[in-house]
Design a protein around this motif. Structure first.
Motif, short mmCIF file in Angstrom:
data_model
loop_
_atom_site.label_atom_id
_atom_site.label_comp_id
_atom_site.label_asym_id
_atom_site.label_seq_id
_atom_site.Cartn_x
_atom_site.Cartn_y
_atom_site.Cartn_z
N GLN A 21 0.81 -1.21 0.00
CA GLN A 21 0.00 0.00 0.00
C GLN A 21 0.85 1.26 0.00
N ASP A 22 2.13 1.13 -0.05
CA ASP A 22 3.00 2.30 0.06
C ASP A 22 3.81 2.49 -1.22
N TYR A 23 3.38 3.42 -2.06
CA TYR A 23 4.17 3.73 -3.24
C TYR A 23 4.55 5.21 -3.24
N SER A 24 4.71 5.77 -2.06
CA SER A 24 5.10 7.17 -1.93
C SER A 24 6.61 7.32 -2.14
N LEU A 25 7.01 8.56 -2.38
CA LEU A 25 8.44 8.88 -2.49
C LEU A 25 9.04 8.91 -1.09
N ALA A 26 10.27 8.45 -0.99
CA ALA A 26 11.03 8.52 0.26
C ALA A 26 12.50 8.66 -0.10
N PRO A 27 12.90 9.85 -0.57
CA PRO A 27 14.27 10.04 -1.06
C PRO A 27 15.29 9.82 0.04
N PRO A 28 16.37 9.12 -0.26
CA PRO A 28 17.44 8.95 0.73
C PRO A 28 18.14 10.29 0.98
N ALA A 29 18.75 10.41 2.13
CA ALA A 29 19.39 11.68 2.50
C ALA A 29 20.51 12.07 1.56
N ASP A 30 21.16 11.07 0.95
CA ASP A 30 22.30 11.36 0.08
C ASP A 30 21.93 11.38 -1.39
N SER A 31 20.64 11.52 -1.71
CA SER A 31 20.21 11.55 -3.11
C SER A 31 20.85 12.73 -3.85
N GLU A 32 21.33 12.48 -5.06
CA GLU A 32 21.89 13.55 -5.88
C GLU A 32 20.80 14.55 -6.24
N LYS A 33 21.21 15.80 -6.41
CA LYS A 33 20.25 16.85 -6.75
C LYS A 33 20.50 17.37 -8.16
N ILE A 34 19.42 17.70 -8.83
CA ILE A 34 19.48 18.36 -10.13
C ILE A 34 18.82 19.72 -9.97
N THR A 35 19.52 20.76 -10.35
CA THR A 35 18.99 22.12 -10.22
C THR A 35 18.53 22.63 -11.58
N VAL A 36 17.29 23.09 -11.64
CA VAL A 36 16.74 23.69 -12.86
C VAL A 36 16.59 25.19 -12.62
N THR A 37 17.22 25.98 -13.49
CA THR A 37 17.22 27.43 -13.35
C THR A 37 16.61 28.07 -14.59
N VAL A 38 15.72 29.03 -14.38
CA VAL A 38 15.13 29.80 -15.48
C VAL A 38 15.51 31.26 -15.28
N LYS A 39 16.08 31.85 -16.33
CA LYS A 39 16.34 33.30 -16.33
C LYS A 39 15.13 33.95 -16.97
N LEU A 40 14.36 34.70 -16.20
CA LEU A 40 13.01 35.08 -16.61
C LEU A 40 12.92 36.52 -17.09
N PRO A 41 12.51 36.74 -18.34
CA PRO A 41 12.20 38.11 -18.79
C PRO A 41 11.05 38.69 -17.98
N LYS A 42 11.01 40.01 -17.82
CA LYS A 42 10.04 40.62 -16.91
C LYS A 42 8.59 40.43 -17.36
N GLU A 43 8.35 40.22 -18.67
CA GLU A 43 6.98 40.07 -19.15
C GLU A 43 6.41 38.67 -18.91
N LEU A 44 7.28 37.72 -18.58
CA LEU A 44 6.86 36.34 -18.48
C LEU A 44 6.83 35.87 -17.03
N LYS A 45 6.19 34.71 -16.83
CA LYS A 45 6.20 34.05 -15.54
C LYS A 45 6.45 32.56 -15.77
N THR A 46 6.95 31.89 -14.75
CA THR A 46 7.19 30.45 -14.85
C THR A 46 5.88 29.70 -14.60
N GLU A 47 5.74 28.56 -15.25
CA GLU A 47 4.62 27.67 -15.00
C GLU A 47 5.03 26.61 -13.98
N THR A 48 4.06 26.02 -13.34
CA THR A 48 4.32 24.93 -12.40
C THR A 48 5.04 23.79 -13.12
N MET A 49 6.08 23.27 -12.49
CA MET A 49 6.82 22.16 -13.09
C MET A 49 6.15 20.83 -12.76
#
Length: 345
Positions: A21-49
């Motif tokens: 019954q448990d298929y939830s996420l449970a990331p380990p403490a040492d999980s690698e991270k991926i950083t996503v960065t958006v450089k945003l023009p002032k007229e735009l906004k980011t959408e939910t990822m």
């Protein structure tokens, strides 16, 4: 949301099994991270990822056309908002590569993008249309939007030109919307980046180069939308979107071929470059490659080169689909001379 709804509806027809019954996420403490960065023009906004994790342990069960049991990798979706970095124009999300849990989830792909923050700046009742989306795949499977158009090694940097397009439609329900136009045939850019730990997206918005279109008022063969470009030129052609290369030419004064990777060799004032990095060839010890790019840093496929190695040996060929030269012996590095012969096709 410009991407969430259809896939969430699709997902409810399946069930997960194999994890109790448990298929939830449970990331380990040492999980690698991926950083996503958006450089945003002032007229735009980011959408939910939309973040999708995949599991080979917890299967997704469905029925085939003949009633047979069909098993596929399980999917787990997470939705994240970009966070502004101080008072800058940079917005970031950190992702955990290993989702852990009983299902042993791993990060499969992300879908995100930018839209106009206020579409009504283009007129009353104007809504947002399409464009500005990005899909990045981190494993060997397709995303919900299909496979990747471009495959990259290492970190992923995306810098693309965008133009506003105001479209007015009359057949059926009247609609007026504003979209973001960039290169390619889809409204999403799609990449596979298996080794990426940093993803950087910079949409370069050219607000002053607005293109408008007016759809036909009568559905009839030969009736097409009329596009009006920033220089005042007009065209009525069976095209679903504005001509991106025409917009690039209007803005820069350079030939359209200069902005097409596959036709770059025909650019009258081309300015190719060879990146200085030596990339060792894993499958061929003692050899490596260079990467050929245009002046905007885009990798040039099928582009002719002539290289003179440090040992005087000459290498002449064309780059592969990722802009890489053929494997060169390590004795050729660093190069003495780099030339790009004029060849047109």
């Amino acid at each position: 949301m410009f991407y969430r709804t259809p896939y969430v509806l699709f997902a409810v027809f399946f069930s997960l099994s194999g994890c109790g019954q448990d298929y939830s996420l449970a990331p380990p403490a040492d999980s690698e991270k991926i950083t996503v960065t958006v450089k945003l023009p002032k007229e735009l906004k980011t959408e939910t990822m939309w973040v999708m994790y995949r599991s080979a342990t917890c299967k997704r069960i469905s029925q085939g056309a003949s009633g047979q049991r069909v098993e596929r990798d399980g999917h787990h979706s997470v939705y994240k908002e970009f966070q502004r970095q101080g008072q800058s124009d940079l917005y970031q999300i950190e992702l955990l590569k290993d989702g852990g849990g009983a299902c042993k989830w791993h990060l499969a792909n992300v879908t995100f993008g930018v839209v106009y923050a206020d579409p009504t700046q283009f007129g009353e009742n104007v809504t947002y249309g399409a464009g500005g989306g990005v899909v990045v795949i981190f494993d060997y499977n397709n995303s919900p939007r299909g496979g990747a158009d471009i495959k990259v090694d290492g970190d992923l940097t995306i810098k693309k030109d965008y133009y506003p397009w105001v479209s007015e439609s009359f057949i059926g329900a009247y609609k007026k919307d504003v979209s973001l136009i960039t290169e390619g045939n889809d409204y999403f850019l799609s990449y596979q980046a298996l080794k990426a730990r940093q993803v950087y997206f910079e949409p370069m918005l050219h607000t002053g180069f607005l293109v408008r279109s007016e759809g036909p008022k009568v559905k009839k063969k030969g009736n097409y939308a009329t596009f009006t470009y920033p220089d005042g030129s007009m065209e009525s052609v069976p095209r679903a979107k504005p001509d991106f290369l025409k917009l690039q030419t209007i803005r820069t004064g350079r030939a359209a071929d200069c902005f097409s990777l596959w036709r770059y060799a025909n650019c009258p004032d081309r300015r190719p470059d060879l990146l200085p990095d030596w990339l060792p060839e894993p499958e061929k010890p003692g050899y490596g490659r260079y990467v050929i790019v245009d002046e905007w840093g885009n990798e040039l496929p099928a582009y002719s080169y002539r290289l003179v190695g440090q040992d005087g040996q000459i290498f002449r060929d064309k780059s592969d689909t990722n802009g890489r030269t053929e494997p060169l012996p390590v004795s050729a590095h660093p190069l003495r001379k780099v030339e790009f012969p004029v060849e047109r096709w």
